[in-house]
Design an enzyme around this catalytic site. Structure first.
Site, mmCIF file in Angstrom:
data_model
loop_
_atom_site.group_PDB
_atom_site.id
_atom_site.type_symbol
_atom_site.label_atom_id
_atom_site.label_comp_id
_atom_site.label_asym_id
_atom_site.label_seq_id
_atom_site.Cartn_x
_atom_site.Cartn_y
_atom_site.Cartn_z
ATOM 1 N N GLU A 102 -12.361 3.576 -1.292
ATOM 2 C CA GLU A 102 -11.601 4.489 -2.139
ATOM 3 C C GLU A 102 -11.415 3.939 -3.551
ATOM 4 O O GLU A 102 -11.650 4.642 -4.528
ATOM 5 C CB GLU A 102 -10.229 4.717 -1.471
ATOM 6 C CG GLU A 102 -9.416 5.848 -2.022
ATOM 7 C CD GLU A 102 -8.030 5.886 -1.369
ATOM 8 O OE1 GLU A 102 -7.048 5.896 -2.121
ATOM 9 O OE2 GLU A 102 -7.952 5.873 -0.115
ATOM 10 N N ASP A 143 0.864 -1.190 0.000
ATOM 11 C CA ASP A 143 0.000 0.000 0.000
ATOM 12 C C ASP A 143 0.896 1.234 0.000
ATOM 13 O O ASP A 143 1.865 1.317 0.766
ATOM 14 C CB ASP A 143 -0.921 -0.012 1.231
ATOM 15 C CG ASP A 143 -2.040 1.012 1.120
ATOM 16 O OD1 ASP A 143 -1.738 2.214 0.926
ATOM 17 O OD2 ASP A 143 -3.215 0.620 1.220
ATOM 18 N N ILE A 144 0.578 2.183 -0.865
ATOM 19 C CA ILE A 144 1.431 3.364 -1.037
ATOM 20 C C ILE A 144 1.262 4.370 0.115
ATOM 21 O O ILE A 144 2.115 5.240 0.323
ATOM 22 C CB ILE A 144 1.157 4.027 -2.423
ATOM 23 C CG1 ILE A 144 2.340 4.836 -2.906
ATOM 24 C CG2 ILE A 144 -0.094 4.859 -2.408
ATOM 25 C CD1 ILE A 144 3.525 4.030 -3.298
ATOM 26 N N HIS A 198 -10.104 -5.557 -2.744
ATOM 27 C CA HIS A 198 -8.763 -5.738 -2.169
ATOM 28 C C HIS A 198 -8.863 -6.043 -0.684
ATOM 29 O O HIS A 198 -9.771 -5.581 0.001
ATOM 30 C CB HIS A 198 -7.880 -4.513 -2.406
ATOM 31 C CG HIS A 198 -8.495 -3.204 -2.017
ATOM 32 N ND1 HIS A 198 -9.420 -2.568 -2.801
ATOM 33 C CD2 HIS A 198 -8.319 -2.409 -0.932
ATOM 34 C CE1 HIS A 198 -9.784 -1.437 -2.215
ATOM 35 N NE2 HIS A 198 -9.134 -1.326 -1.066
ATOM 36 N N HIS A 208 -6.670 -5.661 2.804
ATOM 37 C CA HIS A 208 -5.517 -5.041 3.469
ATOM 38 C C HIS A 208 -4.916 -6.065 4.434
ATOM 39 O O HIS A 208 -5.647 -6.645 5.252
ATOM 40 C CB HIS A 208 -5.950 -3.827 4.306
ATOM 41 C CG HIS A 208 -6.485 -2.667 3.533
ATOM 42 N ND1 HIS A 208 -5.731 -1.563 3.229
ATOM 43 C CD2 HIS A 208 -7.719 -2.429 3.011
ATOM 44 C CE1 HIS A 208 -6.468 -0.683 2.559
ATOM 45 N NE2 HIS A 208 -7.684 -1.190 2.419
HETATM 46 P P1 AMP Z 1 -9.874 1.486 0.388
HETATM 47 O O1 AMP Z 1 -10.489 1.435 -0.999
HETATM 48 O O2 AMP Z 1 -10.648 2.384 1.301
HETATM 49 O O3 AMP Z 1 -9.666 0.112 0.976
HETATM 50 O O4 AMP Z 1 -8.424 2.140 0.258
HETATM 51 C C1 AMP Z 1 -7.644 1.944 -0.892
HETATM 52 C C2 AMP Z 1 -6.201 1.757 -0.510
HETATM 53 O O5 AMP Z 1 -5.443 1.683 -1.706
HETATM 54 C C3 AMP Z 1 -5.598 2.889 0.339
HETATM 55 O O6 AMP Z 1 -4.996 2.341 1.491
HETATM 56 C C4 AMP Z 1 -4.553 3.515 -0.594
HETATM 57 O O7 AMP Z 1 -3.407 3.981 0.085
HETATM 58 C C5 AMP Z 1 -4.224 2.364 -1.525
HETATM 59 N N1 AMP Z 1 -3.755 2.800 -2.834
HETATM 60 C C6 AMP Z 1 -4.371 3.679 -3.669
HETATM 61 N N2 AMP Z 1 -3.642 3.837 -4.794
HETATM 62 C C7 AMP Z 1 -2.542 3.049 -4.657
HETATM 63 C C8 AMP Z 1 -1.403 2.788 -5.478
HETATM 64 N N3 AMP Z 1 -1.236 3.363 -6.672
HETATM 65 N N4 AMP Z 1 -0.465 1.923 -5.014
HETATM 66 C C9 AMP Z 1 -0.611 1.335 -3.812
HETATM 67 N N5 AMP Z 1 -1.668 1.544 -2.998
HETATM 68 C C10 AMP Z 1 -2.627 2.393 -3.407
#
Ligand code: AMP
Length: 129
Positions: A87, A28-29, A92, A94
């Site tokens: 988001e 995760d970035i 996905h 975590h």
């Molecule tokens: P959520 O959809 O609420 O589970 O959150 C999406 C997750 O994806 C967040 O923790 C972001 O930091 C992560 N994220 C978004 N874009 C990227 C990326 N390009 N590379 C890695 N992680 C990402």
């Protein structure tokens, strides 16, 4: 195409951990802690629980393999698992190495890591797969 599909395709860079025919894992970035990994199906499905049983089971078993490697690579009590998806509309999981339950609070400020730190963390998880 979702941002995660672009990552799988290689159009957007990531700190890759592992992949199989149907699953992909990367850092995760905006990590909650060091070694925060996202595990995703390669197939673009928005909501995790819309995945057919066999694909969900496959993804969960892949996540288990990653979590075992994280536990070896990152000092932690255990690896926590969470599903939000508020988001990015691409299912996905975590995987978060935890020292305490507070590490699972998504309202916490995110870590700022350098490129070198991301590279080292990814390498250490990969080495423990
Ligand atoms: P959520 O959809 O609420 O589970 O959150 C999406 C997750 O994806 C967040 O923790 C972001 O930091 C992560 N994220 C978004 N874009 C990227 C990326 N390009 N590379 C890695 N992680 C990402």
């Amino acid at each position: 195409m979702t941002i995660f599909s672009k990552i799988i395709k290689g159009d957007i860079p990531c700190y890759k951990i592992a992949e199989t025919e149907n699953c992909f894992a990367f850092l995760d970035i905006n990590p909650m802690v060091r070694g925060h990994v996202l595990v995703i199906p390669k197939r673009e499905v928005d909501y995790l629980f819309d995945l057919p049983d066999s694909e969900l089971a496959d993804l969960q078993l892949f996540a288990k393999r990653i979590a075992i490697a994280q536990k070896k690579a990152i000092p932690c009590q255990r690896v926590g698992q969470a599903v939000l998806g508020m988001e990015v509309p691409h299912a996905h999981i975590h995987l978060i190495p935890m020292q305490s339950e507070k590490d699972m609070l998504f309202s916490n400020p995110k870590l700022k890591l350098t490129e070198q730190e991301f590279l080292e963390i990814a390498e250490s998880v990969r080495k423990n797969l």
